[in-house]
Design an enzyme around this catalytic site. Structure first.
Site, PDB file in Angstrom:
ATOM      1  N   SER A  13      18.277  38.337  67.975  1.00  4.36           N
ATOM      2  CA  SER A  13      19.204  39.050  67.225  1.00  4.36           C
ATOM      3  C   SER A  13      19.515  40.636  67.757  1.00  4.36           C
ATOM      4  O   SER A  13      18.723  40.972  68.498  1.00  4.36           O
ATOM      5  CB  SER A  13      18.761  39.211  65.497  1.00  4.36           C
ATOM      6  N   CYS A  14      20.435  41.145  67.074  1.00  2.00           N
ATOM      7  CA  CYS A  14      20.658  42.559  67.546  1.00  2.00           C
ATOM      8  C   CYS A  14      19.563  43.462  67.590  1.00  2.00           C
ATOM      9  O   CYS A  14      18.726  43.202  66.457  1.00  2.00           O
ATOM     10  CB  CYS A  14      21.740  43.138  66.423  1.00  2.00           C
ATOM     11  N   PRO A  15      19.029  44.297  68.394  1.00  2.00           N
ATOM     12  CA  PRO A  15      19.983  44.650  69.558  1.00  2.00           C
ATOM     13  C   PRO A  15      19.593  43.947  70.936  1.00  2.00           C
ATOM     14  O   PRO A  15      19.826  44.353  72.186  1.00  2.00           O
ATOM     15  CB  PRO A  15      19.781  45.947  69.764  1.00  2.00           C
TER      16      PRO A  15
END
Lengths: 75, 156
Positions: A13-15
């Site tokens: 997931s981000c980032p």
């Protein structure tokens, strides 16, 4: 499309997809192509934003079987 | 083009509030920004060598999604904070979100500069040996020296 290196960012997931893309590009030569595979739908906009801000052209992006595949050329 | 800069003031030391500074800093660094984080008050907890003490509390945190409705009287019970922290960490892991340790390491690797507030260290009588070695110590004026010339400046 031909590519020189592949980054598996599935499940991240981000980032992380962006940060790992940056790290992958760091070891590559100019004009080489990096293929990135991600399962994070947020990475679609983020990869485009990364390309625009860093000047590394995003050659293509597509959705294949629920995964997002990007081809980015190192400037 | 001159290198863009971002400055962040990190003032919170809970698990949920620890993420935004490290996520934004690591991303900005990946985009080529020169980044500095100033850790002050409870934010200093994020510079500890051991990050396992960074917790999340359901108490006074009504926006936190709970698996089942939980009255405040129950949230007060001993062990609830540890349980909430454990559940949150499992959730983060399941969704592929990096751990705090991993994000902090990515920041350091990308040359994000960490500045710890000297005044807070003195105020809470912290022992500097408990903090990671990659941080500098300074005050508000040190922060302004960098922040005054930034493109993005955030208080978290």
């Amino acid at each position: 499309m031909n590519f020189d290196k592949e980054l598996n960012a599935r499940g991240l997931s981000c980032p992380l997809p962006i940060v790992k893309t940056k790290k992958a590009l760091a070891d590559m030569a100019s004009n080489q192509v990096l293929k990135v595979i991600s399962t994070d739908c947020g990475s679609v906009k983020d990869m485009a934003a990364f390309a625009e801000q860093t000047g590394n052209p995003l050659l293509s992006q597509e959705e294949v079987n629920g995964e997002y595949v990007f081809y980015m050329k190192k400037k | 083009m001159a290198t863009k800069k971002m400055a962040i003031i990190a003032t919170k030391g809970t698990l949920d509030m620890a993420y935004p500074p490290f996520i934004l800093a690591s991303t900005a660094a990946a985009l080529g920004y020169d980044v500095q984080i100033f850790f002050t008050f409870y934010g200093l907890q994020l510079l500890r060598k051991d990050l396992s003490t960074v917790m999340i509390s359901p108490l006074a945190n009504p926006a936190m999604p709970m698996p089942i409705p939980m009255p405040v009287m129950v949230q007060m019970l001993p062990g609830m904070e540890s349980m909430a922290t454990m559940m949150m960490k499992q959730k983060l892991k399941k969704h592929g979100v990096a751990s705090l340790q991993e994000l902090r390491d990515l920041c350091l690797e990308a040359d994000v500069k960490f500045v710890a507030c000297q005044m807070t260290v003195d105020l809470f009588e912290f022992d500097k040996s408990e903090f990671i070695e990659q941080c500098e110590y300074g005050g508000a004026a040190t922060f302004m020296g960098f922040a005054g010339d930034t493109d993005i400046c955030l208080f978290i």
